[in-house]
Scaffold this motif. Sequence first.
Motif, short mmCIF file in Angstrom:
data_model
loop_
_atom_site.label_atom_id
_atom_site.label_comp_id
_atom_site.label_asym_id
_atom_site.label_seq_id
_atom_site.Cartn_x
_atom_site.Cartn_y
_atom_site.Cartn_z
N ILE A 103 0.72 -1.11 -0.17
CA ILE A 103 0.08 -0.20 -0.03
C ILE A 103 0.87 1.20 -0.09
O ILE A 103 1.36 1.56 0.96
CB ILE A 103 -0.86 -0.05 1.25
CG1 ILE A 103 -2.07 -1.12 0.87
CG2 ILE A 103 -1.75 1.30 1.30
CD1 ILE A 103 -2.99 -1.36 2.21
N ASP A 104 0.88 2.04 -1.08
CA ASP A 104 1.64 3.14 -1.47
C ASP A 104 0.90 4.45 -1.51
O ASP A 104 1.56 5.48 -1.93
CB ASP A 104 2.85 2.81 -2.58
CG ASP A 104 1.78 2.59 -3.61
OD1 ASP A 104 0.47 2.56 -3.56
OD2 ASP A 104 2.38 2.35 -5.02
N VAL A 105 -0.28 4.42 -1.03
CA VAL A 105 -1.02 5.30 -0.92
C VAL A 105 -1.37 5.96 0.49
O VAL A 105 -1.38 5.10 1.36
CB VAL A 105 -2.47 5.42 -1.60
CG1 VAL A 105 -2.07 5.18 -3.23
CG2 VAL A 105 -3.19 4.24 -1.01
N PRO A 106 -1.75 7.17 0.73
CA PRO A 106 -1.85 7.50 2.44
C PRO A 106 -3.07 6.92 2.96
O PRO A 106 -4.02 6.69 1.99
CB PRO A 106 -2.28 8.90 2.10
CG PRO A 106 -1.61 9.61 0.68
CD PRO A 106 -1.68 8.34 -0.19
N THR A 107 -3.06 6.36 3.92
CA THR A 107 -3.92 5.50 4.66
C THR A 107 -4.21 5.77 6.11
O THR A 107 -3.35 6.08 6.61
CB THR A 107 -3.50 3.92 4.55
OG1 THR A 107 -3.17 3.72 3.16
CG2 THR A 107 -4.51 3.21 5.01
N LEU A 108 -5.61 5.88 6.17
CA LEU A 108 -5.94 6.09 7.53
C LEU A 108 -6.95 5.04 8.13
O LEU A 108 -7.60 4.48 7.45
CB LEU A 108 -7.05 7.47 7.39
CG LEU A 108 -7.72 7.81 8.83
CD1 LEU A 108 -6.81 8.21 10.08
CD2 LEU A 108 -8.82 8.80 8.44
#
Length: 271
Positions: free
Chosen positions: A202-207
């Motif tokens: 996972i290379d996208v901003p994650t919350l």
Amino acid sequence: MNDQPEDVGLAFIDSCDGMALLMIHGFPFSSAMWEPQVEDLGSITRVVAPDLRGHGRSQPMPGDYSVEMLADDCMGLLDFLAISGPVVVCGMSMGGYVALEFFRQFPEMVAGLILTSTRALPDTAEAKANRDKMAKKAQTEGVSAIAADMLPKLLSPKTYEEDEEVVEFVQEMMEWTSVEGVVGALAAMRDRPDSTPTLAEIDVPTLVIHGADDQIVPLAEAEAMAKAIGAKMVVIPDAGHVPNLEQIDAFNDAVTDFLMTLQDTHDHHHH
Ligand code: MLT
């Protein structure tokens, strides 16, 4: 053009123009669970929230579902709405399993992820056997029996004591689900793959958002998932498995902050 939403008759919410936030509900819920988010966030982001097949007002499709199929239905809906992406994908519980699958299948469509009340690990042997038991029960005793079994575990002690409206709403929402939807989704959850290997990709901003009192997905599992992703984690006090309904302001603030950060990152990129 993918015309899947017409094929499978999915109902959905679509709030405004602007960057899309695809909100995927849990089991056995519907897009109705996102009402307070549509209300508060629907004017700053385009909330697109399907009723997954068999749930809410979507068609009660028979047979076993899979997370691949459910992720594909979501992509079909985005195609139908001519949203070429990327979008922020928010999944709650089963919706989180679908969100992680959506990321695997359509990484180019994902600008960010919000994973709430969910986990990366697959079902244990015991959990799988329990899915089959629940499916039989839904078929013999109806969905209200499933709702009755689930209701005492879904919410925080405080919600049961102080928020009768939320308790009743969650129960009603579960009871709207078709037997086909319950049986199909139980198979999808039973057979879902281990998403642990996905976390490092996972290379996208994650919350990651989790209720402190979640009895269905232990907080420790969500914390481990957030750590493996390198995600920001927000733990919401006095919330169980459904923090977006139990603590609306805390949930919406966390999502708003995250969307703002994404927007900043995006603007920065283009300077
Ligand atoms: C959900 O809330 O979507 C499901 O209960 C999650 C699960 O059973 O794994």
